[in-house]
Design a protein around this motif. Sequence first.
Motif, short mmCIF file in Angstrom:
data_model
loop_
_atom_site.label_atom_id
_atom_site.label_comp_id
_atom_site.label_asym_id
_atom_site.label_seq_id
_atom_site.Cartn_x
_atom_site.Cartn_y
_atom_site.Cartn_z
N THR A 84 0.83 -1.20 0.00
CA THR A 84 0.00 0.00 0.00
C THR A 84 0.86 1.25 0.00
O THR A 84 2.01 1.22 0.45
CB THR A 84 -0.95 0.03 1.23
OG1 THR A 84 -1.88 1.10 1.06
CG2 THR A 84 -0.18 0.27 2.52
N LEU A 85 0.29 2.32 -0.53
CA LEU A 85 0.88 3.65 -0.39
C LEU A 85 0.10 4.34 0.72
O LEU A 85 -1.11 4.60 0.58
CB LEU A 85 0.77 4.44 -1.69
CG LEU A 85 1.17 5.93 -1.59
CD1 LEU A 85 2.65 6.10 -1.24
CD2 LEU A 85 0.83 6.66 -2.90
N VAL A 86 0.78 4.61 1.83
CA VAL A 86 0.11 5.23 2.99
C VAL A 86 -0.12 6.72 2.70
O VAL A 86 0.79 7.43 2.28
CB VAL A 86 0.98 5.07 4.25
CG1 VAL A 86 0.35 5.82 5.43
CG2 VAL A 86 1.16 3.59 4.59
N LEU A 87 -1.36 7.16 2.95
CA LEU A 87 -1.70 8.57 2.74
C LEU A 87 -1.91 9.29 4.08
O LEU A 87 -2.81 8.93 4.84
CB LEU A 87 -2.99 8.68 1.92
CG LEU A 87 -3.01 8.06 0.53
CD1 LEU A 87 -4.38 8.30 -0.13
CD2 LEU A 87 -1.88 8.59 -0.34
N VAL A 88 -1.08 10.28 4.34
CA VAL A 88 -1.31 11.20 5.46
C VAL A 88 -1.88 12.46 4.81
O VAL A 88 -1.19 13.16 4.08
CB VAL A 88 -0.01 11.50 6.22
CG1 VAL A 88 -0.22 12.59 7.25
CG2 VAL A 88 0.49 10.22 6.90
N CYS A 89 -3.16 12.70 5.04
CA CYS A 89 -3.95 13.51 4.11
C CYS A 89 -3.72 15.00 4.18
O CYS A 89 -4.05 15.72 3.24
CB CYS A 89 -5.42 13.18 4.28
SG CYS A 89 -5.79 11.48 3.79
N GLY A 90 -3.17 15.50 5.29
CA GLY A 90 -2.95 16.94 5.41
C GLY A 90 -3.92 17.57 6.41
O GLY A 90 -5.02 17.09 6.61
N GLY A 91 -3.47 18.66 7.02
CA GLY A 91 -4.27 19.36 8.02
C GLY A 91 -5.17 20.42 7.40
O GLY A 91 -5.55 20.32 6.23
#
Lengths: 319, 319
Positions: free
Chosen positions: A109-116
Amino acid sequence: MSRVAGACGAAGIGLERLSLNQATVKHLSLADAVALCVRYDIPAIGLWRDRVAEIGLDRAAAQVRRSGRHVSSLCRGGFFTQADAEGLAAARADNRAAAREAAELGADTLVLVCGGLVPGHRDLGLARRMVADAIGDLVPEAQRLGVRLGIEALHPMFCADRSVIASLGEAVDLALSFPADAVGVVVDTYHVWWDARLATEIARAAGRIVSYQVCDWVLPLPVDVLLGRGHLGDGVIDFGPVSAAVAAAGYDGYVEVEIFNAEVWAAPPDRTAAVVRERFAAILSGGGVQADGAPSGLEGSAARPGRCGALDFARVCPG
Amino acid sequence: MSRVAGACGAAGIGLERLSLNQATVKHLSLADAVALCVRYDIPAIGLWRDRVAEIGLDRAAAQVRRSGRHVSSLCRGGFFTQADAEGLAAARADNRAAAREAAELGADTLVLVCGGLVPGHRDLGLARRMVADAIGDLVPEAQRLGVRLGIEALHPMFCADRSVIASLGEAVDLALSFPADAVGVVVDTYHVWWDARLATEIARAAGRIVSYQVCDWVLPLPVDVLLGRGHLGDGVIDFGPVSAAVAAAGYDGYVEVEIFNAEVWAAPPDRTAAVVRERFAAILSGGGVQADGAPSGLEGSAARPGRCGALDFARVCPG
């Protein structure tokens, strides 16, 4: 995601499912982190893009392949909530590059940290819509490449500056609005352990869990709250019920140990790898030992909160 | 809870609904905090038990009464999650005492900070059951005294050590299992602003909201995360939608400004009171001004994050 041979139920997650996230040994190059996994018989690794870029994608992919390690995840894409057109275009290009890297590395998987929050804006809804739009934009490319995107819910204390997706339920809602082959969710104990709806949301995520990451919540929180993670058993998280729920939701892939902790980073990497293996075996494979306090006989690497004896709840709460 | 004369809708919460939580001027005695409210025409105050105890309940009640101030809340009861019989008995006695004090002071609610994990235990369910049992035990006494208990959901970063009730939804679920005259919920923007389910949960809390507390979420978080609160406008919280939801749920009582922040505590109390009033007027009474950035022309008392200009979302996100 790839199935792991010999995977057993949550009551015992075998060491054949252990993955070391590279961030746990932050100061090692990719080559050294891979060699560490080989030395400690850790079959999979979670990679970070900066370490991949350091030696180039082709060499990184070749090194991992030669080592016989599997890439359980690539960290990370995301940070979709940009304030202007240039920022958005850059994020779009960067996420496409990340997806290509994930494909080349064979990452589950490509982990997504979506942003604040969008800089200059207090509107959570705006930020959340931008995340959904950006993932939608990325999905066709992910499908073309055969990469599964993993939406990671971060702890709500990071909502303002790192991820407006602040609970597993939100991540699941978002994932369910896209095809299952393209978008799933990452369950990270550190970020979601506190949630009274956790079991419900993991169940809703059935078939959508693309990564299970584990580390402990230690007290007190350090100055930099990003670094308040500990080895399994050094904190307060009850891994048994979470692991059981994740297994019941059909996840049988690798389980990544990902620890951001200044003391762990300062420790000799071999020691870190040994503790990671020991704790995984005792707490995730062994079952039961983790009901109260860390398993005895293990070398601790961080302060462990004091524990009283087992509470006789029937005695003290007769009602 | 008492209705406030002249209360208007969420689009404008008048200054006649302003309450100063005593914790905002931590270093003042009760007498001095009450006098400050009088000087700055702040009609209500949220009291803390340690400051009441300092001068004795009778004198405290008399001083507040003489000043013409209303007591919008008493902080706090709770910490129900004790490891042994003695701890539980002490918590029980302390909460009964707190309820009596709230009654004597005429407080609109006794705020409950429910307690973290049971010492020595990782079981969140155990802790949550203990909270429910303890509130159930306290309800008859609260009803006898005419005191309304306010369950406060704390931010999930305090789940381990301060409150296993870590989202408004949980607090509402818990409150709804008790009579409405005895148990409600406290909505504190600092603790719940991040929650994607916030509007839904506030709506579910209709008729159960017994306190609305406001302060801002400032970045970066300080060393002690308990102190990461700021004056309205110094952080990222969008107060308009939360206030509108709270009003739609029928809450028309006082709105308490409660700020735990070392810089605010170090400031002259008169300055703090002036800023509290100004910001309340500009951000909660005025409406609209708070869409982006703090209202101009106000004296800031804490670092304000940089803001870019308004985002032309239609331009940058044509999709």
